[in-house]
Design an enzyme around this catalytic site. Sequence first.
Site, mmCIF file in Angstrom:
data_model
loop_
_atom_site.group_PDB
_atom_site.id
_atom_site.type_symbol
_atom_site.label_atom_id
_atom_site.label_comp_id
_atom_site.label_asym_id
_atom_site.label_seq_id
_atom_site.Cartn_x
_atom_site.Cartn_y
_atom_site.Cartn_z
ATOM 1 N N HIS A 1 0.840 -1.204 0.000
ATOM 2 C CA HIS A 1 0.000 0.000 0.000
ATOM 3 C C HIS A 1 0.872 1.251 0.000
ATOM 4 C CE1 HIS A 1 -2.184 -3.381 1.734
ATOM 5 N NE2 HIS A 1 -3.297 -2.817 1.286
ATOM 6 N N HIS B 1 -4.183 3.140 -3.241
ATOM 7 C CA HIS B 1 -4.319 2.501 -1.927
ATOM 8 C C HIS B 1 -3.515 1.206 -1.844
ATOM 9 C CE1 HIS B 1 -6.211 0.476 1.537
ATOM 10 N NE2 HIS B 1 -6.243 -0.570 0.728
ATOM 11 N N GLU C 1 -18.670 -4.802 23.893
ATOM 12 C CA GLU C 1 -17.809 -5.975 24.080
ATOM 13 C C GLU C 1 -16.548 -5.913 23.221
ATOM 14 O OE1 GLU C 1 -21.028 -6.103 23.285
ATOM 15 O OE2 GLU C 1 -21.980 -6.871 25.112
ATOM 16 N N HIS D 1 -29.183 -16.815 23.663
ATOM 17 C CA HIS D 1 -28.236 -16.655 24.763
ATOM 18 C C HIS D 1 -27.472 -17.938 25.091
ATOM 19 C CE1 HIS D 1 -30.088 -12.817 25.200
ATOM 20 N NE2 HIS D 1 -29.471 -12.527 26.326
HETATM 21 C C1 TPP Z 1 -11.770 -5.085 9.517
HETATM 22 C C2 TPP Z 1 -11.191 -4.928 8.161
HETATM 23 N N1 TPP Z 1 -11.992 -4.970 7.086
HETATM 24 C C3 TPP Z 1 -11.476 -4.870 5.844
HETATM 25 C C4 TPP Z 1 -10.146 -4.733 5.657
HETATM 26 C C5 TPP Z 1 -9.567 -4.677 4.248
HETATM 27 N N2 TPP Z 1 -9.109 -3.309 3.956
HETATM 28 C C6 TPP Z 1 -7.845 -2.950 4.140
HETATM 29 S S1 TPP Z 1 -7.579 -1.336 3.812
HETATM 30 C C7 TPP Z 1 -9.198 -1.098 3.387
HETATM 31 C C8 TPP Z 1 -9.664 0.255 2.956
HETATM 32 C C9 TPP Z 1 -9.331 1.230 3.995
HETATM 33 O O1 TPP Z 1 -9.623 2.526 3.603
HETATM 34 P P1 TPP Z 1 -8.947 3.687 4.404
HETATM 35 O O2 TPP Z 1 -8.922 3.371 5.814
HETATM 36 O O3 TPP Z 1 -9.596 4.931 3.976
HETATM 37 O O4 TPP Z 1 -7.461 3.591 3.917
HETATM 38 P P2 TPP Z 1 -6.684 4.457 2.862
HETATM 39 O O5 TPP Z 1 -6.778 3.750 1.568
HETATM 40 O O6 TPP Z 1 -7.284 5.789 2.808
HETATM 41 O O7 TPP Z 1 -5.325 4.418 3.411
HETATM 42 C C10 TPP Z 1 -9.908 -2.277 3.534
HETATM 43 C C11 TPP Z 1 -11.344 -2.407 3.238
HETATM 44 C C12 TPP Z 1 -9.336 -4.706 6.798
HETATM 45 N N3 TPP Z 1 -8.014 -4.590 6.734
HETATM 46 N N4 TPP Z 1 -9.884 -4.777 8.033
#
Ligand code: TPP
Length: 685
Positions: free
Chosen positions: A29, A277, A429, A490
């Site tokens: 990234h 990204h 939680e 539950h």
């Molecule tokens: C809980 C979770 N869901 C999905 C992902 C997969 N994922 C990684 S980065 C991303 C997009 C994140 O967007 P943002 O936080 O805006 O990051 P940017 O590209 O702006 O750095 C996703 C969906 C993850 N790492 N964790």
Amino acid sequence: MTNEQLDQLSINTIRTLSMDAVQQAKSGHPGTPMALAPLVYTIWNRVMRFDPQDPIWPNRDRFVLSNGHASMLLWSVLHLTGTRAVNADYERLGQPSVSLDDIRHFRQLDSKAPGHPEYHWVSGVETTTGPLGQGVATSVGMAIAEKWLANRYNRPAFEIFDYDIYAVCGDGCMMEGVASEAASLAGHLGLDNLCWVYDNNHITIEGNTRLAFTEDIAARFLGYGWNVLRIGDANDIDRIEHALGIFRETNGRPTFIILDSHIGYGSPHKQDRPEAHGEPLGDEEIRLTKRSYGWPEDAKFLVPDGVREHFAAGVGTRGAEARRHWTELFTAYRAKHPELATEIDLMQRRELPAGWDHNLPVFPADPKGVAGREASGKVLNVLAQNIPWFLGGSADLGPSNKTTLTYEGAGDFQADSPGGKNLHFGIREHAMAATVNGLSLSKLRAFGATFFIFSDYARPAIRLSALMELPTIFIFTHEAMGDGEDGPTHQPVEQLVSLRAMPGLVTLRPADANEVVDAFRYVMQLRHQPAVLALSRQPLPTLDRSKYASARGVAQGAYVLADSPGARPEVILIASGSEVSLVVQAHETLRAEGIRSRVVSMPSWEIFDHQTQEYRDSVLAPGVKARVAVEQASTLGWERYVGTSGRVIGMNTFGASAPLKELQRKFGFEPDQVVAAAKDLLGRT
Ligand SMILES: Cc1ncc(C[n+]2csc(CCOP(=O)(O)OP(=O)(O)O)c2C)c(N)n1
Ligand SMILES: [Mg+2]
């Protein structure tokens, strides 16, 4: 070179290292490190009190990269600051935490620059991140810990703990529910040692945030009671430094900084685009981007002269000075407050104070018995008095989980009583479990509690506990059908096996009050493993240990509780938790009918599986093929112990709403049904 030029050179070094590493790995990234390099540079080189020579110095400021996919930010800065490695025994190794070679091998096997920040693998990483939202939620636990530590250990003229926690996050973190839970809690607690910087770049994987995320986030955080600041240009490091200064002067509220940024900053074709990204920029685009930075276009993994020195003069000098000052202070503190200093030493090594298990209860035999949660409540109250830094709480189920610390002086943790040992997580939680991780990362011994069924709501953070090898404790009561009338919503079924499947996590389902005590005795001595205690709501008979084996067998995970005299048993009955006493009854019936059975109490698969083959064979005699396992939970996995010819009495549906007795009959959890299964296996019907 002027200082401004060195600032810029350092920032562009972070950017280009990130671009080159992702390109070399052909995955990763790049865009967010390119955009946030000025932010991370400013936090580290201008503000943070962190000594690269000792990344585990107790009073260091904490940095959490909650948008863990931007890990190249961390690898770059750990490398450029020359942060040193520390091993699992907290020894300083002298070698760099992240070398340039590690960065060249970004995302490759054994590199100290893995895909996402991993605590325990790379020194200087304060918490594992990658599952979005976890980092910021964990940072709330770190902030609570600092408040608690400062309250207990600071003395006039001895500010032993006064560190701050910085967390960087993106749109993903802000969309995740756990971040909202945690932000709400942090606002309630007025954690003014906590600063989140939100990378407002309007981009996630699928495109512009217009697609799914259009709320007024400033209003949201104001609503939580945070101090909200905005910086319109992510490249303006003076504004960033100024905002961080405001954070440090703000009392009574956490700070949320909205930072407007451009993902893939400087890339002529990828800036502000979702492709920046999670895809390498490509060789040609990298050249163009480097040109826009005024960087040598063909240089790769370049750290220009002066950059390392610039970090050394910034964070290096400030951190070393802060640590030197603290070390002197702590030496004087040790002379004046030796007991308190010893506590801090022990805590840092995750050791327990002498006498930590004094006065643990012993429960007399009692057919009516004691509920698991009840016994646990007694144990918790003893442990919390013996271990000053043992604390925790429940997600609004304290009275039901019996986790409330009721002894004189235990107190509630609140903004105006930061010494309290009862944490009130509210009905959150997931944030609770992440907060417990944050407390544990801060070396406190922490527990969280809820109903076992809602462990599902906490699971992602429990998984990180296991991944990070943290000795957290999760107390889950109402572990089966004991809450009868509440019904299938539950009644946990698959939770036990799903937690048993989690590497490193120890699950324990004790059979009676004395097994609860010994379960805690085992768990408290863990230093690098989290534990789940699944405890009953209803009273379970307290077994007569003069007749049956000692509960100390819990420490082996499974043990022979009752046996038949003379020859080898014909049938082995295995059970955990509430089913143990019913299996004991079945055993007595079989015995009266002249059938030799053995009862194995098996509170923990994981612990048992780690015993020697010899021990395991002494419990589950290999020659005895007739075996019955009884557990009010999913049957999945019990074949491991009963074999292909054994029988499992367990749950394959979701239970039902009815009084417990009726449920036990309906689902087969009665002594007669166990006896019938045993006889059937032996062909003695
Ligand atoms: C809980 C979770 N869901 C999905 C992902 C997969 N994922 C990684 S980065 C991303 C997009 C994140 O967007 P943002 O936080 O805006 O990051 P940017 O590209 O702006 O750095 C996703 C969906 C993850 N790492 N964790
Ligand atoms: Mg984004």
